[in-house]
Write an enzyme that holds these catalytic residues in place. Structure first.
Site, PDB file in Angstrom:
ATOM      1  CG  ASN A 225      -0.196  -0.241   2.411  1.00  0.00           C
ATOM      2  OD1 ASN A 225       0.494   0.738   2.964  1.00  0.00           O
ATOM      3  ND2 ASN A 225      -0.552  -1.248   3.116  1.00  0.00           N
ATOM      4  CB  VAL A 323      -4.500  -3.828  15.732  1.00  0.00           C
ATOM      5  CG1 VAL A 323      -5.896  -4.331  15.154  1.00  0.00           C
ATOM      6  CG2 VAL A 323      -5.050  -2.811  16.969  1.00  0.00           C
ATOM      7  CE  LYS A 353      -8.556  -1.222  12.821  1.00  0.00           C
ATOM      8  NZ  LYS A 353      -7.706  -0.673  11.995  1.00  0.00           N
ATOM      9  CE  LYS A 357      -9.429  -5.380  13.840  1.00  0.00           C
ATOM     10  NZ  LYS A 357      -8.585  -5.598  12.531  1.00  0.00           N
TER      11      LYS A 357
END
Length: 413
Positions: A225, A323, A353, A357
């Site tokens: 990326n 993560v 998220k 997480k």
């Protein structure tokens, strides 16, 4: 990590930006011309003081031209044209004093509170933070007396030291004692103007990931990326300048790891996960700013594949969810911060998220805005935490964004 009773906390107003650059007598003085010019162009008000020895290397006229203001020497010290003593006026005016290059002579004077010229009198007449950038021959720098003076001076919370680098010195010696580069000093100045010298992360260990992982198909092709790791770099610089011990786990990048930061280079998500989990136990705050690939080629070829041998349909496999694994393993006294780079609606997926997480806070940043996100020197974001706070940060440099995040985390708002 502290919470706020006000979920609509706003970022503070910009601080005053008035800097005295005091130049000592050393060959590195020529580099300070670039520093003064850069500060002025960034909107900082600059006043320059030159010692008598400094004028042997750079002239007051040069510095006056670059700062757009009269440069001061000892000749101005006791002139009766000032209604108040010049060192008092300058000391009260400054938000920050930078001494570069800091010579062994000036270091000794400051360590023992001596004041026999405009520079040292101004330091004693001020209460603002002082940033020290030493420069001298390796043998001089490593003398017991010099190192004693250096350590003694840094016990005063006003004084902040930027480490010397190593390399070829003007005396043709290769070793320690090289003054930090102007760009590095400028970053430290920006930090101190933001924090006003606070070391609110002193005694903390900060673990940061940065950059975009690369998942290789063969030795020359990979899935990746556009992340450059600049956000992680800004986080490392900000944490270091606030007194933390910093470990920066980073993917290949065009920038250098800052002096004073422990850098660990990785390439793939598997490598990053191994290091992050290994270092998690000792971290007080972990910031997962890296852009980790979601997939990787199912198979890796140790030799470059001919173009004709590339599969039309590339078999893919998932990479570790770093993560999420960190969230499972972190202890109650530890804080875990995630990043969510999004297009369109950035809040909804970031909040999801945050919960899924087991994060303590998350930075939702748009990657479809001009001059923001991947590859940019600037960023904009919304901070969210598990207490329900939500703070929008307008476009700013990634270093400023890092400081705003640490302000958010340590309860400075």
């Amino acid at each position: 990590m502290q919470s706020s009773a006000n979920p609509k906390s706003q970022i503070p107003n910009p601080q005053s930006r008035r800097v005295i650059v005091a130049i000592g007598g050393g060959i590195a003085a020529y580099k300070v011309c670039e520093l003064v010019s850069t500060l002025f162009k960034s909107g900082v008000e600059v006043r320059v003081i030159l010692t008598k020895s400094a004028q042997e290397f750079v002239t007051p006229l040069t510095l006056a031209t670059l700062s757009r203001h009269q440069a001061y020497t000892d000749d101005y010290f006791c002139q009766p044209i000032y209604f108040r003593p010049l060192h008092i006026e300058l000391g009260e005016w400054a938000d920050l004093i930078v001494i570069a290059p800091l010579t062994a002579n000036t270091l000794a004077k400051l360590a023992y509170g001596m004041a026999d010229n405009l520079l040292t009198n101004t330091v004693l007449a001020s209460t603002c933070p002082v940033l020290l950038a030493p420069a001298m021959n390796t043998d001089m720098w490593e003398q017991v007396a010099v190192q004693r003076n250096w350590r003694q001076l840094l016990t005063d919370k006003r004084f902040h030291g930027i480490e010397t680098g190593s390399g070829l010195l003007a005396c043709d010696r290769i070793g320690a004692g090289r003054m930090a580069e102007p760009a590095e000093i400028c970053v430290y100045i920006q930090s101190l103007l933001h924090t006003q010298g606070k070391r609110d992360l002193a005694g903390k260990q900060i673990l940061i990931s940065a950059g975009g992982t690369q998942e290789y198909l063969d030795p020359v092709r990979f899935i990746g990326n556009p992340s450059t790791g600049k956000m992680g770099l800004g986080l490392a610089q900000a944490a270091l300048h606030r007194g933390a011990k910093v470990i920066l786990v980073h993917c290949p990048a065009s920038w250098d790891v800052p002096l004073g930061v422990e850098g660990i280079e990785v390439v793939s998500a598997d490598q990053m996960q191994h290091v992050m989990l290994e270092r998690l136990a000792n971290a007080d705050i972990t910031v997962m700013s890296a852009a980790v690939a979601d997939i990787k080629p199912q198979e890796y070829s140790t030799e470059k594949l001919p173009k004709r041998s590339l599969p039309e349909n590339l078999p893919l496999a998932p990479v570790p969810d770093i993560v999420a694994e960190l969230g499972k393993r972190k202890q109650p006294h530890q804080s875990l911060i995630g990043f969510a780079a999004q297009t369109g609606d950035i809040i909804t997926p970031a909040r999801e998220k945050l919960q899924r997480k087991q994060l303590d806070a998350i930075v939702a940043n748009p990657i479809d805005k001009t001059d923001s996100g991947f590859g940019s020197d600037n960023n904009q974001a919304v901070f969210l935490d598990k207490q329900g706070r939500e703070v929008e940060i307008p476009a700013c440099s990634k270093l400023e964004m890092a400081h705003y995040l640490f302000d958010f985390l340590v309860g400075n708002w």
